[in-house]
Design an enzyme around this catalytic site. Sequence first.
Site, PDB file in Angstrom:
ATOM      1  N   HIS A   1      21.134  31.193  37.680  1.00 28.53           N
ATOM      2  CA  HIS A   1      22.555  31.153  37.329  1.00 28.53           C
ATOM      3  C   HIS A   1      23.314  32.232  38.090  1.00 28.53           C
ATOM      4  CE1 HIS A   1      22.414  28.317  33.879  1.00 28.53           C
ATOM      5  NE2 HIS A   1      21.177  28.770  33.746  1.00 28.53           N
TER       6      HIS A   1
ATOM      7  N   GLU B   1      14.847  24.503  25.090  1.00 29.77           N
ATOM      8  CA  GLU B   1      14.917  25.971  25.110  1.00 29.77           C
ATOM      9  C   GLU B   1      15.288  26.474  23.725  1.00 29.77           C
ATOM     10  OE1 GLU B   1      17.233  29.590  27.486  1.00 29.77           O
ATOM     11  OE2 GLU B   1      18.127  27.583  27.411  1.00 29.77           O
TER      12      GLU B   1
ATOM     13  N   ASP C   1      16.030  32.398  36.016  1.00 28.78           N
ATOM     14  CA  ASP C   1      17.100  32.051  35.089  1.00 28.78           C
ATOM     15  C   ASP C   1      18.321  32.946  35.332  1.00 28.78           C
ATOM     16  OD1 ASP C   1      18.467  30.721  33.127  1.00 28.78           O
ATOM     17  OD2 ASP C   1      17.339  31.531  31.445  1.00 28.78           O
TER      18      ASP C   1
END
Length: 352
Positions: free
Chosen positions: A11, A221, A298
Amino acid sequence: MNHAYIDLHLHLDGAITVPIARELAALQHITLPADDDRTLLSQLSVPSDCRSLNDFLKCFSLPLSLMQTREGIREAVRLVQENIKRQGVIYAEIRFAPQLHCEQGLTQREVIEAALDGLKACDLPCNLILCCMRGADNHRANLETITLAKEYLILTAESSASAGVAEPTNSAAPGDSALPRFGVAAIDLAGAESLFPTADFADLFELASSLHIPFTIHAGEADGPDSVRRAVELGASRIGHGVRIAGDSETMALVRDRGVTLELCPTSNRQTLAVEDMKLYPLKQFLEYGIKVTLNTDDMAICRTSMPEELDYVKTEFEISDAQEHAILLNAVDAAFADRKTKEMLKAQLAL
């Protein structure tokens, strides 16, 4: 092994380190909320007592505030690329939600074009993934993201096959089919999974499928196996995280048999308590079951991690063998939203 890394789940707003934040602030004449690096780090990264994904998501406020102008977005993309290149990353897919960068008047189109400018400013091979966001009142913004993704999409090998058309040559160099192409490659669905179930966004991905846009979906998640099953049924070729399918034989078989790839992010999963007992982290379970998995950061700044640290962690904690590391890298190349030339280049570089 001679380590090189591929990060498919990265991200942009979660990759704004202290040095990057300071550069972005100076560029835009923004006063940061802290003068010293230690305090600034505490505001850019997850607290040690993080109790959930929702707490984790609060860390995005400051980095997002630094990416509300063309200059800020362009430089953020460039600086993140330069940072991961220094870590040994040879290919990455940087994802962000254009709708979150419109607070000061930019349109989603302008946000995407600024990010594409940043992509061109670094020689690291990277593609962009545009995120739709889970929410109750942003359906129109999500539809706009998908429409723009189609407009800017580079036809990857995957999307070309699904569309039944030949893969085009690089638009920057007409007629030269030997050149890889980089740009917008796919879409995603991100945000608070437990608050806004995957099933609520089925129409978005039915549209994406009809437009032949490849996609991944954050699932499994903060929600359970049902979320992953729905994402796979909608046509996701990759799943962001997916760790909560562990032990659910039906969903594990579905993921394996459909050839869906899981984008695993161990440090993030530990911090958000997606997996409460990391001794039970399912990486090896998935590998042994025949599920394709990749290793990713991530939100490397929020998590205070990097691709080398992620690999060191799984090799130490889960005794990942060289053969399994090799398989994970090959999975990343095969699952990448990239054109055939890029995949050939990466396999040659990795000697796969």
